[in-house]
Enzyme design. Structure first.
Site, PDB file in Angstrom:
ATOM      1  N   THR A 146     -37.737-152.674  44.219  1.00 14.78           N
ATOM      2  CA  THR A 146     -38.207-151.287  44.741  1.00 14.78           C
ATOM      3  C   THR A 146     -38.936-150.347  43.797  1.00 14.78           C
ATOM      4  OG1 THR A 146     -35.833-151.491  46.036  1.00 14.78           O
ATOM      5  CG2 THR A 146     -36.926-149.217  45.507  1.00 14.78           C
ATOM      6  N   GLU A 147     -39.926-150.225  44.265  1.00 10.10           N
ATOM      7  CA  GLU A 147     -40.780-149.060  43.385  1.00 10.10           C
ATOM      8  C   GLU A 147     -41.152-149.753  41.822  1.00 10.10           C
ATOM      9  OE1 GLU A 147     -41.813-146.199  44.560  1.00 10.10           O
ATOM     10  OE2 GLU A 147     -40.841-147.033  46.562  1.00 10.10           O
TER      11      GLU A 147
END
Lengths: 403, 426
Positions: A146-147
């Site tokens: 994530t990210e």
């Protein structure tokens, strides 16, 4: 051989509807179907459909010499299925060319890697299964958290999950004098290769492209190829990682972003000795120069490249702690709706909306948030979570009384 | 640059927010070494010496000045056509208007006496005082050298206009509240006309918020380019650590202000009802008085929440501080609030605030939950959230003091000086 690696993050959260405290105990449906559908339809039209068509053209035009990679979150795939099946079809077409790589991630685009290894793994598996189901048995080999959140510890876990490559940010404070344009390995486990985003050149496209006050505006393919030719010869890999919504949504069509991308492969093939590669190919062919040490998690967000976009203020920390307190309770409940909500509630965007950093700078946060203030985001989330807890407790009670 | 400023009141003798704002502004200007002549209808002698104060009651009018006659001619309409008395009940109002009708000749005479003793209040002779104030202003403008005139609210607009006619210096009209904020849709035509004349005669207009600026554009026909927004600030930005202890175990949610239409008390009552239904561990307090008080009491009884909803009546001084200090949430549900300083006082007491989007203060205060005044669901929800989720009140306390530092009068004054300079140039 020098190569460019394009990776695009494709993600849309299930946003919450305005959920009041007096809905607690009565209304157990939390999701803003209308809003989510509208946003998905809008972005499909402005970005996903035209950009997918453009990429497919380019792949055909250059007989597979032009290639890209995607990480599409599970919650985003679900929304494609529900609101924009034609987008899903166009991604399938892209993957079917054999020149598009899909990456692995957590199903809900969650922050769970910071909290629990078991939950992290479960979420990755769920995503894997979803990709398999939707893309004709496709199995991703490269991981993108994530990210781009990454640390030595997260890398170790990902390696244990069976991946040999992970993507992350080429954060200045981690690299120091080192260049992101090489392949590195995880500090604990040399089997895991780490590809680092070149944030300068990535953000030139993703953030600065349409900015008229940027001294290098307008960005042309000539300029861009000149820049990449000017990189030191020994630097072999140029990782251009960005949100897929860059194309047509963050940078509107009238900035010329589509024309830029359409012309880029031609300019690269003619003016430079760069090729295009997928992350797997980079990991396989790129020269490993050493370990990268990341004791404290980094991400690709904001100037700080840390976790403060999602965690760290009192609002975010309380919501995050209260959510993961429920881990054991949820595990005991075999109910598809509870499991669905548990996943959707973990999506990192909910915590991003609670960020108070925009009080001082970063209107980026305000742009992405459906809430006017982080306080509203927090209250709404906590109302929903409170109801979710009530439901979990009811299940527990029921079970006990049945015994 | 010397500024001739007309106000209506100045601390410590104030009855409204106007005096506080003038005080803050003058204090801020003094910080930047600005030269101010500050005129008020009545001086008491215990004002802080921040400016060259002029007591309008002491000014003798020189009747040989012919230009004064024209000014007077333009002002007489105030006397003839109006029986306006803000803050008087209907009964008192009727008595008063009868008396004025009888005494009209006396009024004229006293106005033309050499000296006139102003009350400096918002009493029944308000209109007469406003007119006389203008005449005095003309005299002061003749006596005192100045390069700019700055008039606060409609009460001193005629004074500002008169001064401008005598000296020719540019006029800045500063709007702290409009007649629409005070009276909703049932505006007093005379006051409206004075406000309108003031903002149109002015070379530049200051509004305390974008909200007020919009009103001036829409309702008064002022060109937006002619208006600068100058938000109010806080006099003392320190956090107040008080020793007041709550005497009840429940959490307390507070409304503090005049209980009138524009403060939106009924929305507070309705929101309270919603919260009390879900959460018995909370008490609501409505502090203040006003013409809607009885209606609020009735409604609370009707909803059956009177054991959880309390009225304190009008609070003063220490009681106000205590009220802020023992509150867990402060709500300002104003329907129309040109600025609204009270939430900032709550912030100083480390009390989380919910403010209506229809308030000027919402434009500067980030550290608050903002709801539409009519959205009682959102208001109730915000109250509930602040009472139940600890992270949010911790957050408020952490950011509150930081935020106050941005809201100092010296920053406002610096912005004002820029407006002065621009106005003199053009």
């Amino acid at each position: 051989m020098r190569t460019i690696c394009f990776y695009f993050q494709v993600h849309q959260p299930f946003r919450l509807k305005p959920y009041r405290f007096f809905d607690m105990g009565e209304d157990h449906y939390y999701w803003d179907d209308y809003g989510n559908k509208n946003i998905m339809r809008k972005i499909a039209k402005k970005c996903y459909l035209p950009m997918n068509a453009l990429l497919l053209d380019l792949i055909h035009q250059y007989n597979g010499k032009f290639k890209v990679s995607f990480s599409i979150s599970g919650v985003c795939l679900e929304q494609f299925e529900a609101y924009a099946p034609e987008v899903l079809d166009s991604f399938r077409q892209l993957v079917a060319t054999g020149h598009v790589e899909l990456l692995s991630e957590t199903y809900a685009h969650a922050l769970v890697s910071l909290k629990s290894k078991e939950e992290f793994q479960a979420s990755v598996k769920k995503h894997q299964q979803k990709i398999k189901d939707l893309f004709n048995g496709y199995t991703p080999k490269v991981f993108r958290n994530t990210e781009l959140i990454y640390s030595d510890g997260i890398g170790s876990m990902v390696s244990e999950f069976g991946y040999n490559t992970i993507l992350t940010e080429g954060a200045k404070h981690v690299l120091g004098w080192k260049s992101p344009n090489f392949v590195y390995t995880n500090a604990h486990n040399e089997n895991l290769k780490v590809l680092l985003k070149n944030f300068q050149l990535s953000d030139d496209i993703a953030f600065r492209f349409g900015n008229k006050s940027w001294p290098d505006y307008p960005l042309t393919t000539d300029k861009f190829t000149k820049w990449i030719n000017a990189l030191p010869k020994e630097e072999q890999v140029l990782n251009l990682f960005m949100d897929y919504e860059t194309f047509g949504e963050h940078q509107w069509a009238d900035t010329g972003i589509f024309e830029f991308m359409r012309a880029l492969p031609h300019a690269v093939f003619n003016n430079t000795n760069y090729t295009f590669s997928t992350p797997s190919e980079v990991a396989e062919n790129g020269k490993v120069v050493g370990k990268i040490h990341v004791p404290i998690p980094i991400s690709w967000a904001d100037e700080e490249r840390d976790l403060t976009a999602w965690l760290g203020n009192d609002l975010q920390d309380e919501a995050f702690a209260k959510l993961y307190e429920l881990k054991e309770l949820v595990a005991k409940v075999d109910d598809p709706e509870i499991q669905r909500d548990w996943n959707y509630l973990q999506t990192s965007d909910h915590f991003y909306y609670m960020c108070t950093k925009f009080f001082s700078d970063g209107d980026i946060h305000a742009y992405f948030s459906p809430y006017e203030t982080p306080y509203e985001a927090f209250i709404n989330y906590m109302n929903v979570l409170s109801d979710f807890i009530l439901r979990l407790k009811e299940y527990e009670q029921d079970k006990k009384s049945k015994k | 640059m010397k500024v001739l400023m007309f106000g209506w009141e100045f601390p410590p003798h104030i009855s409204g927010g106007l005096g506080t704002a003038c005080y803050g502004l003058v204090k801020g200007l003094a910080h930047h070494n600005q030269d101010i002549i500050f005129v008020v209808p009545k001086l008491w002698g215990d004002e802080e010496p921040l400016a060259d104060f002029v007591n309008a009651s002491d000014v003798e009018i020189d009747y040989r000045e012919r230009r004064f006659k024209t000014i007077w001619k333009n002002l007489t309409y105030l006397e003839v056509s109006s029986f306006l008395v803000p803050y008087l009940g209907p009964d008192e109002f009727r008595k008063f208007s009868e008396r004025v009708a009888h005494d009209r000749t006396d009024v004229d005479e006293s106005i033309f006496s050499n000296k006139f003793e102003f009350s400096g209040k918002y009493g029944k002779d308000l209109m007469m005082e406003v007119s006389r104030y203008a005449l005095v202003a003309a005299q002061i403008a003749k006596n005192k050298k100045h390069s700019l005139i700055h008039a606060h609210d409609w009460l001193s607009f005629p004074a500002g206009i008169a001064a401008k006619e005598i000296s020719g210096a540019p006029l800045i009209a500063h709007v702290h509240a409009t007649e629409y904020d005070r009276s909703g849709e049932s505006v007093n035509k005379v006051v409206y006309d004075i406000e309108r004349a003031g903002v149109h005669a002015a070379d530049h207009v200051l509004a305390v918020s974008h909200l007020t600026k919009n009103t001036l554009v829409k309702r008064y026909g002022v060109h937006p380019d002619k208006i600068s927004v100058l938000h109010n600030a806080v006099l003392d930005t320190s956090i107040i650590e008080s020793n007041f202890v709550k005497k009840v175990p429940e959490k307390i949610v507070t409304f503090l202000g005049r209980i009138t239409f524009q403060k939106g008390p009924e929305y507070f009552v309705e929101a309270a009802y919603k919260v009390i239904q879900k959460d018995p561990n909370v008490r609501f307090v409505m502090a203040g008085s006003g013409d809607l008080l009885n209606r609020m009491v009735d409604r609370v009884a009707e909803l059956g929440i009177a054991t959880k909803f309390h009225f304190t009546g009008f609070l003063k001084g220490k009681d106000v501080d205590e009220m802020y200090a023992i509150s867990d949430v402060y709500v300002m549900p104003s329907v129309s609030e040109p600025f609204g300083i009270s939430p900032l006082e709550a912030v100083r007491h480390n009390t989380p605030v919910i403010i209506s989007k229809q308030s000027g203060v919402a434009e500067v205060l980030q550290n608050a939950i903002k709801v539409d005044f009519w959205d009682i669901d959102a208001m109730a929800d915000a109250i509930f959230g602040l009472l139940h989720y600890d992270g949010i009140s911790r957050m408020f306390k952490e950011l509150g003091s930081q935020e106050l530092k941005r809201l100092k009068w010296e920053h406002v004054a610096a912005k004002l000086i820029k407006v002065y300079e621009k106005t003199i140039k053009t």
